[in-house]
Motif scaffolding. Structure first.
Motif, mmCIF file in Angstrom:
data_model
loop_
_atom_site.group_PDB
_atom_site.id
_atom_site.type_symbol
_atom_site.label_atom_id
_atom_site.label_comp_id
_atom_site.label_asym_id
_atom_site.label_seq_id
_atom_site.Cartn_x
_atom_site.Cartn_y
_atom_site.Cartn_z
ATOM 1 N N LEU A 1 0.805 -1.228 0.000
ATOM 2 C CA LEU A 1 0.000 0.000 0.000
ATOM 3 C C LEU A 1 0.839 1.280 0.000
ATOM 4 O O LEU A 1 0.539 2.216 -0.743
ATOM 5 N N SER A 2 1.881 1.330 0.818
ATOM 6 C CA SER A 2 2.689 2.556 0.856
ATOM 7 C C SER A 2 3.404 2.763 -0.475
ATOM 8 O O SER A 2 3.509 3.899 -0.957
ATOM 9 N N GLY A 3 3.878 1.674 -1.075
ATOM 10 C CA GLY A 3 4.518 1.775 -2.386
ATOM 11 C C GLY A 3 3.541 2.325 -3.410
ATOM 12 O O GLY A 3 3.902 3.138 -4.266
ATOM 13 N N TYR A 4 2.292 1.902 -3.316
ATOM 14 C CA TYR A 4 1.258 2.399 -4.235
ATOM 15 C C TYR A 4 1.006 3.895 -3.990
ATOM 16 O O TYR A 4 0.987 4.691 -4.926
ATOM 17 N N ILE A 5 0.852 4.261 -2.719
ATOM 18 C CA ILE A 5 0.596 5.673 -2.385
ATOM 19 C C ILE A 5 1.750 6.555 -2.859
ATOM 20 O O ILE A 5 1.546 7.649 -3.375
ATOM 21 N N ASP A 6 2.985 6.075 -2.699
ATOM 22 C CA ASP A 6 4.160 6.877 -3.056
ATOM 23 C C ASP A 6 4.558 6.741 -4.529
ATOM 24 O O ASP A 6 5.587 7.286 -4.931
ATOM 25 N N ASP A 7 3.766 5.972 -5.279
ATOM 26 C CA ASP A 7 4.071 5.724 -6.689
ATOM 27 C C ASP A 7 5.459 5.100 -6.851
ATOM 28 O O ASP A 7 6.248 5.499 -7.700
ATOM 29 N N GLU A 8 5.729 4.127 -6.017
ATOM 30 C CA GLU A 8 7.047 3.478 -6.017
ATOM 31 C C GLU A 8 6.965 2.040 -6.546
ATOM 32 O O GLU A 8 7.868 1.254 -6.309
ATOM 33 N N ILE A 9 5.833 1.689 -7.184
ATOM 34 C CA ILE A 9 5.745 0.326 -7.725
ATOM 35 C C ILE A 9 5.602 0.403 -9.249
ATOM 36 O O ILE A 9 5.173 1.436 -9.773
ATOM 37 N N ASP A 10 5.951 -0.705 -9.924
ATOM 38 C CA ASP A 10 5.912 -0.623 -11.394
ATOM 39 C C ASP A 10 4.470 -0.658 -11.907
ATOM 40 O O ASP A 10 3.531 -0.979 -11.169
ATOM 41 N N SER A 11 4.317 -0.340 -13.185
ATOM 42 C CA SER A 11 2.977 -0.153 -13.743
ATOM 43 C C SER A 11 2.157 -1.452 -13.756
ATOM 44 O O SER A 11 0.940 -1.424 -13.561
ATOM 45 N N VAL A 12 2.817 -2.600 -13.946
ATOM 46 C CA VAL A 12 2.085 -3.880 -13.970
ATOM 47 C C VAL A 12 1.494 -4.156 -12.593
ATOM 48 O O VAL A 12 0.311 -4.488 -12.437
ATOM 49 N N MET A 13 2.334 -3.963 -11.572
ATOM 50 C CA MET A 13 1.895 -4.169 -10.182
ATOM 51 C C MET A 13 0.764 -3.199 -9.846
ATOM 52 O O MET A 13 -0.226 -3.572 -9.206
ATOM 53 N N LYS A 14 0.898 -1.995 -10.330
ATOM 54 C CA LYS A 14 -0.103 -0.969 -10.056
ATOM 55 C C LYS A 14 -1.468 -1.382 -10.636
ATOM 56 O O LYS A 14 -2.492 -1.277 -9.982
#
Lengths: 198, 80
Positions: free
Chosen positions: B13-26
Protein backbone atom coordinates in the motif's frame (compact mmCIF):
# COMPACT_ATOMS: atom_id res chain seq x y z
CA UNK A 1 15.35 33.40 -2.58
CA UNK A 2 18.75 32.26 -3.86
CA UNK A 3 18.82 29.10 -6.01
CA UNK A 4 21.45 26.36 -5.84
CA UNK A 5 24.06 28.70 -7.46
CA UNK A 6 23.27 31.54 -5.07
CA UNK A 7 23.44 29.09 -2.20
CA UNK A 8 26.83 27.74 -3.37
CA UNK A 9 28.18 31.29 -3.57
CA UNK A 10 27.00 32.08 -0.04
CA UNK A 11 28.54 28.84 1.24
CA UNK A 12 31.87 29.76 -0.38
CA UNK A 13 31.78 33.23 1.17
CA UNK A 14 30.86 31.78 4.58
CA UNK A 15 33.75 29.29 4.31
CA UNK A 16 36.03 32.30 3.93
CA UNK A 17 34.78 33.75 7.20
CA UNK A 18 31.98 35.98 5.89
CA UNK A 19 29.48 35.72 8.78
CA UNK A 20 27.01 37.94 6.88
CA UNK A 21 26.85 35.32 4.09
CA UNK A 22 26.22 32.66 6.74
CA UNK A 23 23.41 34.79 8.19
CA UNK A 24 21.86 34.85 4.71
CA UNK A 25 22.05 31.05 4.63
CA UNK A 26 20.33 30.97 8.02
CA UNK A 27 17.58 33.26 6.70
CA UNK A 28 17.01 30.88 3.79
CA UNK A 29 16.76 27.74 5.91
CA UNK A 30 15.67 28.76 9.43
CA UNK A 31 11.96 27.91 8.93
CA UNK A 32 12.78 24.37 7.81
CA UNK A 33 15.19 23.68 10.67
CA UNK A 34 13.04 25.21 13.42
CA UNK A 35 9.92 23.36 12.29
CA UNK A 36 11.80 20.09 11.96
CA UNK A 37 12.99 20.48 15.58
CA UNK A 38 9.50 21.37 16.72
CA UNK A 39 7.99 18.34 15.02
CA UNK A 40 10.63 15.93 16.28
CA UNK A 41 10.78 17.21 19.87
CA UNK A 42 7.33 18.85 20.34
CA UNK A 43 8.75 21.65 22.43
CA UNK A 44 9.62 25.24 21.46
CA UNK A 45 12.64 25.49 23.77
CA UNK A 46 14.12 22.22 22.50
CA UNK A 47 13.46 23.29 18.90
CA UNK A 48 15.29 26.58 19.56
CA UNK A 49 18.22 24.71 21.17
CA UNK A 50 18.46 22.26 18.26
CA UNK A 51 18.40 25.15 15.83
CA UNK A 52 21.28 26.88 17.62
CA UNK A 53 23.32 23.67 17.92
CA UNK A 54 22.72 22.95 14.22
CA UNK A 55 23.87 26.31 12.89
CA UNK A 56 26.88 26.56 15.19
CA UNK A 57 27.95 23.04 14.23
CA UNK A 58 27.32 23.81 10.54
CA UNK A 59 29.44 26.97 10.70
CA UNK A 60 32.26 25.13 12.44
CA UNK A 61 32.12 22.25 9.95
CA UNK A 62 31.63 24.30 6.78
CA UNK A 63 35.07 23.29 5.42
CA UNK A 64 33.80 19.66 5.41
CA UNK A 65 30.71 20.55 3.35
CA UNK A 66 31.61 19.56 -0.23
CA UNK A 67 28.31 20.42 -1.87
CA UNK A 68 27.41 16.79 -2.70
CA UNK A 69 23.91 17.53 -1.38
CA UNK A 70 22.08 20.82 -1.02
CA UNK A 71 23.01 22.94 1.97
CA UNK A 72 19.54 22.42 3.48
CA UNK A 73 19.85 18.60 3.17
CA UNK A 74 23.18 18.84 4.98
CA UNK A 75 21.55 20.99 7.70
CA UNK A 76 18.66 18.53 7.99
CA UNK A 77 21.22 15.79 8.65
CA UNK A 78 22.94 17.77 11.41
CA UNK A 79 19.62 18.82 12.99
CA UNK A 80 18.17 15.31 12.86
CA UNK A 81 21.27 13.85 14.52
CA UNK A 82 21.07 16.38 17.37
CA UNK A 83 17.33 15.73 17.73
CA UNK A 84 17.80 11.95 17.71
CA UNK A 85 20.30 12.25 20.60
CA UNK A 86 17.65 14.09 22.63
CA UNK A 87 14.82 11.80 21.56
CA UNK A 88 16.71 8.73 22.79
CA UNK A 89 16.81 10.24 26.30
CA UNK A 90 13.06 10.94 26.29
CA UNK A 91 10.81 9.28 28.78
CA UNK A 92 7.34 8.02 28.04
CA UNK A 93 5.84 4.88 26.63
CA UNK A 94 6.98 3.92 23.13
CA UNK A 95 5.80 1.15 20.89
CA UNK A 96 8.56 -1.38 20.30
CA UNK A 97 9.97 -2.27 16.88
CA UNK A 98 8.64 -5.80 17.36
CA UNK A 99 5.11 -4.50 17.86
CA UNK A 100 5.44 -2.37 14.74
CA UNK A 101 6.51 -5.42 12.74
CA UNK A 102 3.53 -7.43 13.98
CA UNK A 103 0.99 -4.80 12.97
CA UNK A 104 0.44 -6.20 9.48
CA UNK A 105 -1.07 -9.46 10.65
CA UNK A 106 -3.12 -7.69 13.31
CA UNK A 107 -4.74 -5.27 10.85
CA UNK A 108 -6.50 -7.95 8.80
CA UNK A 109 -7.94 -9.50 11.91
CA UNK A 110 -9.81 -6.31 12.81
CA UNK A 111 -12.55 -4.40 11.03
CA UNK A 112 -11.31 -1.86 8.52
CA UNK A 113 -12.91 1.51 9.04
CA UNK A 114 -13.54 3.83 6.12
CA UNK A 115 -13.08 7.36 7.34
CA UNK A 116 -15.39 9.55 5.39
CA UNK A 117 -14.74 13.12 6.56
CA UNK A 118 -12.03 15.39 5.16
CA UNK A 119 -8.79 15.77 7.19
CA UNK A 120 -9.51 19.43 7.91
CA UNK A 121 -12.91 18.60 9.34
CA UNK A 122 -11.34 16.06 11.67
CA UNK A 123 -8.59 18.39 12.80
CA UNK A 124 -10.96 21.09 13.87
CA UNK A 125 -11.10 18.88 16.92
CA UNK A 126 -8.20 19.80 19.19
CA UNK A 127 -8.53 16.39 20.80
CA UNK A 128 -7.75 14.61 17.54
CA UNK A 129 -4.73 16.84 16.92
CA UNK A 130 -3.40 15.85 20.34
CA UNK A 131 -4.03 12.15 19.67
CA UNK A 132 -2.09 12.44 16.42
CA UNK A 133 0.85 14.26 18.05
CA UNK A 134 0.97 11.77 20.91
CA UNK A 135 0.85 8.81 18.55
CA UNK A 136 3.74 10.22 16.49
CA UNK A 137 5.69 10.87 19.71
CA UNK A 138 5.22 7.25 20.77
CA UNK A 139 7.03 5.96 17.68
CA UNK A 140 10.63 4.82 18.34
CA UNK A 141 12.98 7.76 17.48
CA UNK A 142 14.36 6.26 14.28
CA UNK A 143 10.82 5.64 12.96
CA UNK A 144 9.60 9.06 14.06
CA UNK A 145 12.48 10.78 12.28
CA UNK A 146 11.73 8.93 9.02
CA UNK A 147 7.98 9.56 9.25
CA UNK A 148 8.39 13.29 9.95
CA UNK A 149 10.97 13.83 7.21
CA UNK A 150 9.08 11.74 4.68
CA UNK A 151 5.38 12.34 5.31
CA UNK A 152 5.25 15.67 7.14
CA UNK A 153 8.17 17.51 5.54
CA UNK A 154 7.47 15.75 2.22
CA UNK A 155 11.14 14.98 1.50
CA UNK A 156 11.77 12.39 -1.27
CA UNK A 157 12.88 8.88 -0.25
CA UNK A 158 16.42 9.26 -1.69
CA UNK A 159 16.98 12.49 0.24
CA UNK A 160 15.68 11.02 3.52
CA UNK A 161 18.03 8.09 2.96
CA UNK A 162 20.89 10.60 2.54
CA UNK A 163 19.89 12.67 5.61
CA UNK A 164 19.68 9.64 7.91
CA UNK A 165 22.44 7.58 6.28
CA UNK A 166 20.15 4.56 5.88
CA UNK A 167 19.14 2.63 2.75
CA UNK A 168 16.14 3.66 0.65
CA UNK A 169 14.52 0.34 1.48
CA UNK A 170 14.87 1.08 5.24
CA UNK A 171 13.20 4.45 4.63
CA UNK A 172 10.30 2.73 2.85
CA UNK A 173 9.88 0.03 5.51
CA UNK A 174 9.97 2.50 8.42
CA UNK A 175 7.58 4.88 6.66
CA UNK A 176 5.12 2.06 5.98
CA UNK A 177 5.20 0.65 9.51
CA UNK A 178 4.80 4.13 11.01
CA UNK A 179 1.81 4.82 8.78
CA UNK A 180 0.15 1.54 9.74
CA UNK A 181 0.74 2.24 13.44
CA UNK A 182 -0.66 5.77 13.24
CA UNK A 183 -3.64 4.49 11.28
CA UNK A 184 -4.30 1.99 14.07
CA UNK A 185 -4.14 4.74 16.69
CA UNK A 186 -6.59 6.87 14.73
CA UNK A 187 -8.92 3.90 14.22
CA UNK A 188 -8.95 3.32 17.99
CA UNK A 189 -9.81 6.99 18.47
CA UNK A 190 -12.62 6.96 15.92
CA UNK A 191 -14.07 3.73 17.29
CA UNK A 192 -13.98 4.99 20.88
CA UNK A 193 -15.31 8.43 20.10
CA UNK A 194 -18.22 7.02 18.08
CA UNK A 195 -17.16 8.74 14.85
CA UNK A 196 -18.98 7.51 11.80
CA UNK A 197 -17.16 4.47 10.45
CA UNK A 198 -18.26 2.12 7.78
CA UNK B 1 1.97 -13.01 -9.66
CA UNK B 2 -1.38 -12.47 -11.36
CA UNK B 3 -3.63 -12.09 -8.31
CA UNK B 4 -3.15 -10.85 -4.77
CA UNK B 5 -4.24 -12.00 -1.36
CA UNK B 6 -5.40 -9.19 0.91
CA UNK B 7 -2.39 -9.63 3.19
CA UNK B 8 -0.01 -9.19 0.23
CA UNK B 9 -1.76 -5.93 -0.55
CA UNK B 10 -1.06 -4.50 2.88
CA UNK B 11 2.70 -4.58 2.29
CA UNK B 12 2.30 -2.83 -1.06
CA UNK B 13 0.00 0.00 0.00
CA UNK B 14 2.69 2.56 0.86
CA UNK B 15 4.52 1.77 -2.39
CA UNK B 16 1.26 2.40 -4.24
CA UNK B 17 0.60 5.67 -2.38
CA UNK B 18 4.16 6.88 -3.06
CA UNK B 19 4.07 5.72 -6.69
CA UNK B 20 7.05 3.48 -6.02
CA UNK B 21 5.75 0.33 -7.72
CA UNK B 22 5.91 -0.62 -11.39
CA UNK B 23 2.98 -0.15 -13.74
CA UNK B 24 2.09 -3.88 -13.97
CA UNK B 25 1.89 -4.17 -10.18
CA UNK B 26 -0.10 -0.97 -10.06
CA UNK B 27 -2.68 -2.34 -12.51
CA UNK B 28 -3.01 -5.58 -10.54
CA UNK B 29 -3.52 -3.61 -7.33
CA UNK B 30 -6.14 -1.37 -8.90
CA UNK B 31 -7.96 -4.44 -10.18
CA UNK B 32 -7.94 -5.84 -6.64
CA UNK B 33 -9.26 -2.56 -5.20
CA UNK B 34 -12.24 -2.79 -7.58
CA UNK B 35 -13.09 -6.22 -6.23
CA UNK B 36 -12.20 -5.81 -2.55
CA UNK B 37 -13.91 -3.14 -0.50
CA UNK B 38 -11.84 -3.99 2.56
CA UNK B 39 -8.51 -3.25 0.85
CA UNK B 40 -9.91 -0.11 -0.76
CA UNK B 41 -11.03 1.12 2.68
CA UNK B 42 -7.61 0.35 4.07
CA UNK B 43 -5.98 2.35 1.28
CA UNK B 44 -8.28 5.31 1.92
CA UNK B 45 -7.69 5.24 5.66
CA UNK B 46 -3.92 5.11 5.15
CA UNK B 47 -4.04 8.08 2.75
CA UNK B 48 -6.15 9.95 5.27
CA UNK B 49 -3.69 9.14 8.07
CA UNK B 50 -0.91 10.82 6.06
CA UNK B 51 -3.12 13.85 5.31
CA UNK B 52 -4.12 14.15 8.98
CA UNK B 53 -0.47 14.02 10.12
CA UNK B 54 0.41 16.87 7.78
CA UNK B 55 -2.61 18.85 8.86
CA UNK B 56 -1.76 18.37 12.55
CA UNK B 57 1.71 19.85 12.04
CA UNK B 58 1.21 23.28 10.54
CA UNK B 59 4.38 25.34 10.10
CA UNK B 60 5.24 27.88 12.80
CA UNK B 61 7.21 31.11 12.43
CA UNK B 62 10.68 31.10 13.98
CA UNK B 63 10.82 33.52 16.95
CA UNK B 64 13.08 36.46 16.11
CA UNK B 65 14.96 36.25 19.41
CA UNK B 66 15.99 32.66 18.60
CA UNK B 67 17.54 33.71 15.30
CA UNK B 68 19.21 36.77 16.83
CA UNK B 69 20.76 34.59 19.52
CA UNK B 70 22.28 32.36 16.83
CA UNK B 71 23.69 35.35 14.91
CA UNK B 72 25.19 36.65 18.17
CA UNK B 73 26.72 33.28 19.12
CA UNK B 74 28.35 32.87 15.72
CA UNK B 75 29.70 36.42 15.68
CA UNK B 76 31.32 36.15 19.12
CA UNK B 77 32.64 32.62 18.70
CA UNK B 78 34.10 33.07 15.22
CA UNK B 79 35.06 36.74 15.18
CA UNK B 80 38.13 37.32 13.01
Amino acid sequence: MAGRNGEALLVEKAKNGDTKAFEDLIKMTRGKIYNLGLRLLRNKDDAADIMQETYISAYKNLPKFKGNSSFSTWLYRIATNFALMRMRKEEGKKISEEQLKELSSHIYNTAIADWTLSPTTYLKQQELREIMEKAIASLPPKYRAVFILRDIEGIPIAEVSNILSISASAVKTRTHRSRLYLREKLSEYFNNSGERVR
Amino acid sequence: MDRFDCEDILELLSGYIDDEIDSVMKQLLEQHFKECEQCLSLLHSLEKTIALSKEAHRRRTVPKKVVNRIYYEIRIRYKR
